[in-house]
Design an enzyme around this catalytic site. Sequence first.
Site, PDB file in Angstrom:
ATOM      1  N   ARG A 107      33.659  68.065 -75.312  1.00  0.00           N
ATOM      2  CA  ARG A 107      34.734  69.067 -75.282  1.00  0.00           C
ATOM      3  C   ARG A 107      36.020  68.272 -75.107  1.00  0.00           C
ATOM      4  O   ARG A 107      36.258  67.694 -74.038  1.00  0.00           O
ATOM      5  CB  ARG A 107      34.505  70.043 -74.130  1.00  0.00           C
ATOM      6  N   HIS A 134      36.308  75.876 -82.343  1.00  0.00           N
ATOM      7  CA  HIS A 134      35.377  76.155 -81.236  1.00  0.00           C
ATOM      8  C   HIS A 134      34.124  76.813 -81.830  1.00  0.00           C
ATOM      9  O   HIS A 134      33.855  77.996 -81.590  1.00  0.00           O
ATOM     10  CB  HIS A 134      36.053  77.066 -80.220  1.00  0.00           C
ATOM     11  N   GLN A 137      31.374  78.883 -79.706  1.00  0.00           N
ATOM     12  CA  GLN A 137      31.789  80.215 -79.281  1.00  0.00           C
ATOM     13  C   GLN A 137      31.504  81.245 -80.363  1.00  0.00           C
ATOM     14  O   GLN A 137      31.016  82.340 -80.089  1.00  0.00           O
ATOM     15  CB  GLN A 137      33.283  80.226 -78.935  1.00  0.00           C
ATOM     16  N   ASP A 225      42.231  86.469 -77.275  1.00  0.00           N
ATOM     17  CA  ASP A 225      42.062  85.302 -76.407  1.00  0.00           C
ATOM     18  C   ASP A 225      43.309  85.178 -75.551  1.00  0.00           C
ATOM     19  O   ASP A 225      44.297  85.898 -75.749  1.00  0.00           O
ATOM     20  CB  ASP A 225      41.848  84.043 -77.266  1.00  0.00           C
ATOM     21  N   CYS A 266      36.556  85.455 -75.442  1.00  0.00           N
ATOM     22  CA  CYS A 266      35.701  84.306 -75.115  1.00  0.00           C
ATOM     23  C   CYS A 266      35.765  83.925 -73.631  1.00  0.00           C
ATOM     24  O   CYS A 266      34.918  83.147 -73.168  1.00  0.00           O
ATOM     25  CB  CYS A 266      36.048  83.115 -75.991  1.00  0.00           C
ATOM     26  N   ARG A 294      26.433  82.418 -75.029  1.00  0.00           N
ATOM     27  CA  ARG A 294      26.749  81.000 -75.184  1.00  0.00           C
ATOM     28  C   ARG A 294      25.505  80.171 -74.876  1.00  0.00           C
ATOM     29  O   ARG A 294      25.223  79.169 -75.546  1.00  0.00           O
ATOM     30  CB  ARG A 294      27.896  80.605 -74.245  1.00  0.00           C
TER      31      ARG A 294
END
Length: 308
Positions: A107, A134, A137, A225, A266, A294
């Site tokens: 990450r 991402h 996700q 988001d 998310c 996830r």
Amino acid sequence: MPHFLDIHTTAPSDLRAMIDTAHAMKTARKGRPMAAPDDDQPLKNRMVALIFEKPSTRTRVSFDVGVRQLGGQTMVLSGSEMQLGHGETIADTARVLSRYVDMIMIRTFEESVLHELAQYASVPVINGLTNRTHPCQIMADIQTYEEHRGPIAGRKVVWSGDGNNVCASFLHAAGTFGFDLVFTGPEALDPDPEFVALARSQGAQVDIIRDPVRAVDGADLVVTDTWVSMHDSQSNRERRHNLLRPYQVNDALMAHAKPDALFMHCLPAHREEEVTNAVMDGPQSVVFDEAENRLHAQKAVLRYCLGA
């Protein structure tokens, strides 16, 4: 090497197989304690390095738990411990880590770090997030939508707010999974034109509509988001709030979507900023199913990278 670097660089058949695997593994775990291992353990006697240049809650915990459920062990490394690209090249770090571990999840900030790590690693590398994309996700998001409403193909997904890295991966997924995407947000925060063009080239209808009410008309799924990141300065936070305030997801906006439309985020959410409490905790919200998935989606990614 079966890396998982992005949605659009992974074969559509493999992506569909991962979603189906995630559904199957989640179903198989019903009624079992979360700490209990899976019956099938393809990661037994395997070590997975989890590298975090950017801090995380969901990514760290879900990957750590997922590896353990699949029988493996994890080594969690922070950016300060690794000092990627400082003192030792990323290429050399990749070569060294490949002698110690069986898989690497990273990450990070810059996409170039992910790609250089994958180029020189002799073990699979997974994109846990970059500033541009991402993908893990979005795999969880598609799993979540389909377990509630059936196939996502042919559906209308509306992204409200900032055309960020999560939005980018939704665009990557649109053509592959066959859904249409509408972006509604300020022009200054439009998604990357390259990603819009890619989705359109794959047959997805992608529209940019400034009026959020018109954008969500007939939506099957509304997604947003956070408006600011932990690294934004105070002045930038204020500027972004002013730009994005018209795109808050609230009851009034959701009323223009389909009656059975779902809401996703998310997480972490800044409640009463990009989304109200009423929507976040309301009947259309599936944010906590999304967070749980996830775990299942990433376990499917881990299996894919092992060919298991």
